[in-house]
Design a protein around this motif. Sequence first.
Motif, PDB file in Angstrom:
ATOM      1  N   GLY A   1      59.645  32.632  25.558  1.00 52.59           N
ATOM      2  CA  GLY A   1      59.490  33.186  26.744  1.00 52.59           C
ATOM      3  C   GLY A   1      58.387  33.856  26.802  1.00 52.59           C
ATOM      4  O   GLY A   1      57.714  34.225  25.845  1.00 52.59           O
ATOM      5  N   ALA A   2      58.137  34.639  27.990  1.00 52.43           N
ATOM      6  CA  ALA A   2      56.914  35.399  28.002  1.00 52.43           C
ATOM      7  C   ALA A   2      57.239  36.624  28.473  1.00 52.43           C
ATOM      8  O   ALA A   2      57.886  36.892  29.479  1.00 52.43           O
ATOM      9  N   LEU A   3      56.495  37.836  27.796  1.00 50.98           N
ATOM     10  CA  LEU A   3      56.342  39.301  28.452  1.00 50.98           C
ATOM     11  C   LEU A   3      54.996  39.475  28.555  1.00 50.98           C
ATOM     12  O   LEU A   3      54.013  39.726  27.636  1.00 50.98           O
ATOM     13  N   SER A   4      54.466  39.558  29.742  1.00 50.37           N
ATOM     14  CA  SER A   4      52.888  39.432  30.028  1.00 50.37           C
ATOM     15  C   SER A   4      52.536  40.789  30.041  1.00 50.37           C
ATOM     16  O   SER A   4      52.733  41.538  31.039  1.00 50.37           O
ATOM     17  N   ALA A   5      51.529  41.314  29.583  1.00 51.25           N
ATOM     18  CA  ALA A   5      50.800  42.450  29.651  1.00 51.25           C
ATOM     19  C   ALA A   5      49.564  42.465  30.575  1.00 51.25           C
ATOM     20  O   ALA A   5      48.945  41.323  30.538  1.00 51.25           O
ATOM     21  N   PRO A   6      49.708  43.368  31.297  1.00 50.08           N
ATOM     22  CA  PRO A   6      48.381  43.401  32.305  1.00 50.08           C
ATOM     23  C   PRO A   6      46.896  43.605  31.628  1.00 50.08           C
ATOM     24  O   PRO A   6      47.021  44.344  30.625  1.00 50.08           O
ATOM     25  N   SER A   7      45.926  42.943  32.272  1.00 44.19           N
ATOM     26  CA  SER A   7      44.605  43.036  31.733  1.00 44.19           C
ATOM     27  C   SER A   7      44.276  44.379  32.175  1.00 44.19           C
ATOM     28  O   SER A   7      44.482  45.029  33.018  1.00 44.19           O
ATOM     29  N   PRO A   8      43.396  45.132  31.240  1.00 41.33           N
ATOM     30  CA  PRO A   8      42.662  46.349  31.580  1.00 41.33           C
ATOM     31  C   PRO A   8      42.060  46.388  32.984  1.00 41.33           C
ATOM     32  O   PRO A   8      41.534  45.309  33.360  1.00 41.33           O
ATOM     33  N   PHE A   9      41.707  47.366  33.671  1.00 43.25           N
ATOM     34  CA  PHE A   9      41.227  47.152  34.834  1.00 43.25           C
ATOM     35  C   PHE A   9      39.729  46.595  34.805  1.00 43.25           C
ATOM     36  O   PHE A   9      39.121  47.268  33.950  1.00 43.25           O
ATOM     37  N   GLY A  10      39.365  45.649  35.696  1.00 47.04           N
ATOM     38  CA  GLY A  10      38.259  45.256  35.670  1.00 47.04           C
ATOM     39  C   GLY A  10      37.819  44.289  34.720  1.00 47.04           C
ATOM     40  O   GLY A  10      36.775  43.561  34.764  1.00 47.04           O
ATOM     41  N   MET A  11      38.705  43.992  33.875  1.00 52.04           N
ATOM     42  CA  MET A  11      38.577  42.912  32.475  1.00 52.04           C
ATOM     43  C   MET A  11      39.047  41.604  32.968  1.00 52.04           C
ATOM     44  O   MET A  11      38.646  40.693  32.430  1.00 52.04           O
ATOM     45  N   GLY A  12      40.101  41.556  33.927  1.00 49.13           N
ATOM     46  CA  GLY A  12      40.714  40.250  34.240  1.00 49.13           C
ATOM     47  C   GLY A  12      40.092  39.124  34.484  1.00 49.13           C
ATOM     48  O   GLY A  12      40.044  38.085  34.101  1.00 49.13           O
ATOM     49  N   PRO A  13      38.893  39.375  35.449  1.00 50.47           N
ATOM     50  CA  PRO A  13      38.286  38.125  35.878  1.00 50.47           C
ATOM     51  C   PRO A  13      37.330  37.485  34.802  1.00 50.47           C
ATOM     52  O   PRO A  13      37.408  36.222  34.902  1.00 50.47           O
ATOM     53  N   ILE A  14      36.856  38.484  34.198  1.00 48.93           N
ATOM     54  CA  ILE A  14      35.913  37.732  32.791  1.00 48.93           C
ATOM     55  C   ILE A  14      37.017  36.936  31.972  1.00 48.93           C
ATOM     56  O   ILE A  14      36.556  35.724  31.314  1.00 48.93           O
ATOM     57  N   TYR A  15      38.178  37.375  31.520  1.00 51.00           N
ATOM     58  CA  TYR A  15      38.848  36.835  30.457  1.00 51.00           C
ATOM     59  C   TYR A  15      39.677  35.564  31.323  1.00 51.00           C
ATOM     60  O   TYR A  15      39.733  34.656  30.725  1.00 51.00           O
ATOM     61  N   TYR A  16      39.903  35.881  32.437  1.00 48.95           N
ATOM     62  CA  TYR A  16      40.528  34.470  33.467  1.00 48.95           C
ATOM     63  C   TYR A  16      39.613  33.622  33.466  1.00 48.95           C
ATOM     64  O   TYR A  16      40.089  32.299  33.137  1.00 48.95           O
ATOM     65  N   VAL A  17      38.333  33.877  33.657  1.00 46.54           N
ATOM     66  CA  VAL A  17      37.394  32.647  33.788  1.00 46.54           C
ATOM     67  C   VAL A  17      37.283  32.006  32.284  1.00 46.54           C
ATOM     68  O   VAL A  17      37.251  30.762  32.190  1.00 46.54           O
ATOM     69  N   ARG A  18      37.251  32.837  31.389  1.00 51.25           N
ATOM     70  CA  ARG A  18      36.837  32.413  30.034  1.00 51.25           C
ATOM     71  C   ARG A  18      38.253  31.457  29.421  1.00 51.25           C
ATOM     72  O   ARG A  18      37.942  30.453  28.981  1.00 51.25           O
ATOM     73  N   GLU A  19      39.280  31.946  29.956  1.00 52.64           N
ATOM     74  CA  GLU A  19      40.513  31.139  29.714  1.00 52.64           C
ATOM     75  C   GLU A  19      40.516  29.729  30.361  1.00 52.64           C
ATOM     76  O   GLU A  19      41.150  28.914  29.760  1.00 52.64           O
ATOM     77  N   LEU A  20      39.948  29.665  31.399  1.00 53.11           N
ATOM     78  CA  LEU A  20      39.951  28.376  32.036  1.00 53.11           C
ATOM     79  C   LEU A  20      39.101  27.409  31.391  1.00 53.11           C
ATOM     80  O   LEU A  20      39.771  26.237  31.024  1.00 53.11           O
ATOM     81  N   TYR A  21      37.990  27.944  30.620  1.00 52.61           N
ATOM     82  CA  TYR A  21      37.528  26.992  29.536  1.00 52.61           C
ATOM     83  C   TYR A  21      38.419  26.638  28.299  1.00 52.61           C
ATOM     84  O   TYR A  21      38.427  25.743  27.754  1.00 52.61           O
ATOM     85  N   GLY A  22      39.098  27.959  27.929  1.00 53.24           N
ATOM     86  CA  GLY A  22      40.054  27.440  26.861  1.00 53.24           C
ATOM     87  C   GLY A  22      41.335  26.656  26.842  1.00 53.24           C
ATOM     88  O   GLY A  22      41.281  25.748  26.092  1.00 53.24           O
ATOM     89  N   ILE A  23      41.498  26.375  28.197  1.00 56.45           N
ATOM     90  CA  ILE A  23      42.721  25.514  28.490  1.00 56.45           C
ATOM     91  C   ILE A  23      42.092  24.089  28.655  1.00 56.45           C
ATOM     92  O   ILE A  23      42.632  23.215  28.096  1.00 56.45           O
ATOM     93  N   LEU A  24      40.979  24.049  28.941  1.00 59.10           N
ATOM     94  CA  LEU A  24      40.104  22.833  29.057  1.00 59.10           C
ATOM     95  C   LEU A  24      39.965  22.259  27.771  1.00 59.10           C
ATOM     96  O   LEU A  24      40.195  21.013  27.374  1.00 59.10           O
ATOM     97  N   HIS A  25      39.440  23.043  26.790  1.00 63.60           N
ATOM     98  CA  HIS A  25      39.434  22.764  25.458  1.00 63.60           C
ATOM     99  C   HIS A  25      40.635  22.506  24.792  1.00 63.60           C
ATOM    100  O   HIS A  25      40.771  21.455  24.054  1.00 63.60           O
ATOM    101  N   ASN A  26      41.780  23.114  25.259  1.00 66.50           N
ATOM    102  CA  ASN A  26      43.159  22.700  24.493  1.00 66.50           C
ATOM    103  C   ASN A  26      43.438  21.480  24.950  1.00 66.50           C
ATOM    104  O   ASN A  26      43.861  20.537  24.118  1.00 66.50           O
ATOM    105  N   TRP A  27      43.163  21.022  26.178  1.00 68.29           N
ATOM    106  CA  TRP A  27      43.501  19.789  26.837  1.00 68.29           C
ATOM    107  C   TRP A  27      42.803  18.524  26.122  1.00 68.29           C
ATOM    108  O   TRP A  27      43.295  17.606  25.887  1.00 68.29           O
ATOM    109  N   TRP A  28      41.590  18.991  25.849  1.00 72.93           N
ATOM    110  CA  TRP A  28      40.611  17.997  25.304  1.00 72.93           C
ATOM    111  C   TRP A  28      40.982  17.584  23.841  1.00 72.93           C
ATOM    112  O   TRP A  28      40.893  16.481  23.591  1.00 72.93           O
ATOM    113  N   LEU A  29      41.345  18.609  23.158  1.00 72.83           N
ATOM    114  CA  LEU A  29      41.905  18.196  21.765  1.00 72.83           C
ATOM    115  C   LEU A  29      43.071  17.655  21.848  1.00 72.83           C
ATOM    116  O   LEU A  29      43.481  16.732  20.774  1.00 72.83           O
ATOM    117  N   GLU A  30      43.914  17.789  22.967  1.00 76.83           N
ATOM    118  CA  GLU A  30      45.408  16.972  22.939  1.00 76.83           C
ATOM    119  C   GLU A  30      45.040  15.256  23.249  1.00 76.83           C
ATOM    120  O   GLU A  30      45.842  14.780  22.952  1.00 76.83           O
TER     121      GLU A  30
END
Length: 258
Positions: free
Chosen positions: A229-258
């Motif tokens: 299950g998941a317990l999600s910690a909030p991103s520090p203020f102002g940092m969410g957009p950067i890591y959200y966009v980076r994670e989009l690439y991370g998910i694509l990379h994960n799908w590609w490897l699968e």
Amino acid sequence: MKKFKKIARIVLLICFIILDLFFIGPLIIKHIWNIGTATGIGVCTIAVLCTVFWKQLKELIKKLWSRLPGKMLLSFVSLIIICILGLASVETVLMIGAANKKAPDNPTVLVLGCRAFGYNPSNMLWKRLESALAYLEEHPEAVAVLSGGQGTDESVSEAECMRAWLVKRGISEDRLYLEDKSTSTEENLEFSKELILAEGLNPDILIITNEFHQYRAGKYAQAQALNYGALSAPSPFGMGPIYYVRELYGILHNWWLE
């Protein structure tokens, strides 16, 4: 009508500038530069320029559309934009679902590591530790696996940094298990499973990481046949957009490897 359109463009311009600052700010203040920063600044800056030079852009589009090669180019660009937005939307829905995945009963807590500066956790890791502390205080019977190795620019492992942080705030050391060899999310789950089985802990886990990171963490948990299950910690203020966009690439990379 013209006045309404002018006001709408001004509002859009302000929104795009503010969003651009969410990517530029961490770069200037925290020196955070990654694919999320680059993409965010690039897209937002283009959006700002398109809004400022909207009249000129409309004229250019009209000229291009008047000829077959121009129509083909505009159609191709539009298709690419639609595909990118559609893909990002699908990923976002999956990320939201993963961040809210219900925890199993009496799970072993698994805290995923992040950058540490000696015994000082980064802002991102601090948020994860705050969530872990709250859960462990609320569930005094729970134990936690702290997962994170030592990077080449870190003086101690992320697991050790997390242990010290939690112990300093009253969590008994015998409730904490250190997995200090992993260097990636995939290894976090793989090595933590080995530790959980070796120590005879409950293999049902509660993953604590930032909300944007839960989907990929969950995919690696599934690969290890772990109920989670998941317990999600909030991103520090102002940092969410950067890591959200980076994670989009991370998910694509994960799908590609699968």
